[in-house]
Design an enzyme around this catalytic site. Structure first.
Site, short mmCIF file in Angstrom:
data_model
loop_
_atom_site.label_atom_id
_atom_site.label_comp_id
_atom_site.label_asym_id
_atom_site.label_seq_id
_atom_site.Cartn_x
_atom_site.Cartn_y
_atom_site.Cartn_z
N PRO A 173 3.92 -2.82 -7.09
CA PRO A 173 4.84 -2.01 -6.93
C PRO A 173 5.06 -1.75 -5.52
O PRO A 173 4.24 -1.85 -4.70
CB PRO A 173 4.79 -0.77 -7.72
CG PRO A 173 3.41 -0.52 -7.73
CD PRO A 173 2.61 -1.87 -7.78
N CYS A 174 6.60 -1.36 -5.10
CA CYS A 174 6.88 -0.82 -3.73
C CYS A 174 5.82 0.03 -3.06
O CYS A 174 5.31 0.86 -4.05
CB CYS A 174 8.27 -0.70 -3.65
SG CYS A 174 8.63 1.02 -3.87
N LEU A 175 5.63 0.10 -1.71
CA LEU A 175 4.77 1.07 -1.13
C LEU A 175 5.03 2.43 -1.34
O LEU A 175 4.17 3.27 -1.37
CB LEU A 175 4.73 0.59 0.38
CG LEU A 175 4.02 -0.79 0.54
CD1 LEU A 175 4.10 -0.95 2.19
CD2 LEU A 175 2.50 -0.77 0.17
#
Length: 272
Positions: A173-175
Site C-alpha cells: 500500500p501507499c507509503l
C-alpha cells in the site's frame, strides 16, 4: 472454482465496451488489467497515478507488468499532497487520496471515450476499514473483483493459474499508510520511509513495513523472519543507515507484520 471466477470476471468486462483501469501494479489491479486486456484488447487502458507516496521501484514494477500483459499503460500525476485534508492524516485520509485519484481519472476517461473506470478492490477489502472505497463508489467506479466476491487469496490463485509471475507479490500500500493517524505527512517523511524499506528489501526481506512515528522507525517483518533478522543483520550498520535517512530511533516490532495494524487504534477508541 478458479475457472468459475475467471468466467465471472470475463463476463463483467464483456458488458463494457471500453474500460480504464486504475492500475497500481499490485497483484489485484494487475489481475484486473490482465483480464480487461484479454477481453477488450486495445479498448482497455491501464493508468497509474504517480505521487510521492508511490515508491519508484513500485512504479517500475507496474511498467514491467503492464508491458508483459500487453495492455496500453499511461502515467498521470496526482496532487493529494497539496490537500491539507490528506496531509493532516485523519482517519479517513484514504478518502481524500482516492477522491483525488478518481477526480483526475474521470475527465481523462471521458475525454478518451472510456465509459467505465475499474479498480482492484477485492472482496476482503470490503471487510476492512477502507474509506477510499467510498470515494470510488461515489464516483461510479466499478470493482470487478469485489463484484464477483473474490478474496485476496483467490486473486493470487487466479494470477498463478494465468501464469502471472508476480502472483505472490507482497502487498504494497501507499507509503502514507506507514504513519499513525494524526501525524502530518510530508514528502520528506515519505522519502525516508521509502528509503528505509528499500534498505530492508536489499537485505532480502519481503513483506516488510517501516512504521514511522515522530523520529522513531518501527520495523515490521514477517514473524517467521524475526529471529533470523536479529541473529544475522548488522544492526549497528542498519541503525546508522536509518539515522542517515533522518530517523533518530530504530525499533523492532516483536509481533511482526500484520496488515491493517494501524486500524487497531480505531477499534480501541471505539470500545473506549
Amino acid at each position: 472454482m478458479v475457472t468459475q471466477f475467471l468466467e465471472q470476471l470475463k463476463n463483467i468486462f464483456k458488458e463494457m465496451d471500453r474500460a480504464l483501469i486504475a492500475y497500481s501494479g499490485g497483484v489485484d489491479s494487475t489481475l484486473v488489467a490482465k483480464i480487461a486486456y484479454d477481453v477488450l484488447g486495445d479498448r482497455a487502458l491501464a493508468v497509474t497515478a504517480v505521487s510521492p507516496s508511490l515508491l519508484p521501484e513500485e512504479l517500475e514494477d507496474a511498467k514491467i507488468q503492464a508491458a508483459s500483459i500487453g495492455i496500453a499503460h499511461e502515467l498521470i500525476q496526482t496532487h493529494e499532497m497539496e490537500n491539507p485534508n490528506y496531509t493532516s492524516n485523519p482517519v479517513n485520509r484514504c478518502y481524500f487520496c482516492k477522491s483525488e485519484l478518481h477526480d483526475t481519472l474521470k475527465p481523462l476517461a471521458l475525454g478518451r471515450g472510456y465509459p467505465y473506470i475499474v479498480d482492484g478492490v477485492n472482496g476482503d477489502d470490503l471487510q476492512d476499514y477502507r474509506p477510499g472505497i467510498r470515494a470510488a463508489q461515489e464516483r461510479g467506479v466499478r470493482s470487478p473483483l469485489a463484484e464477483a466476491g473474490i478474496t485476496k487469496a483467490q486473486v493470487r490463485q487466479l494470477s498463478q493459474y494465468l501464469g502471472l509471475p508476480w502472483w505472490d507479490k507482497p502487498a504494497q500500500p501507499c507509503l502514507s499508510s506507514r504513519f499513525p493517524y494524526g501525524e502530518e505527512i510530508t514528502i520528506a517523511k515519505l522519502q525516508r520511509v521509502g528509503r528505509a524499506e528499500i534498505y530492508l528489501r536489499k537485505l532480502g526481506y519481503q513483506g516488510v513495513r517501516v512504521r514511522s512515528q515522530g523520529d522513531t522507525a518501527r520495523l515490521e517483518l514477517p514473524p517467521e523472519a524475526i529471529r533470523e533478522f536479529v541473529l544475522n543483520t548488522d544492526l549497528e550498520q542498519l541503525v546508522a543507515a536509518f539515522q542517515e535517512y533522518g530517523f533518530i530511533y530504530v525499533t523492532l516490532d516483536l509481533e511482526g507484520y500484520r496488515s491493517g495494524k494501524l486500524n487497531r487504534e480505531l477499534a480501541i477508541n471505539t470500545i473506549a
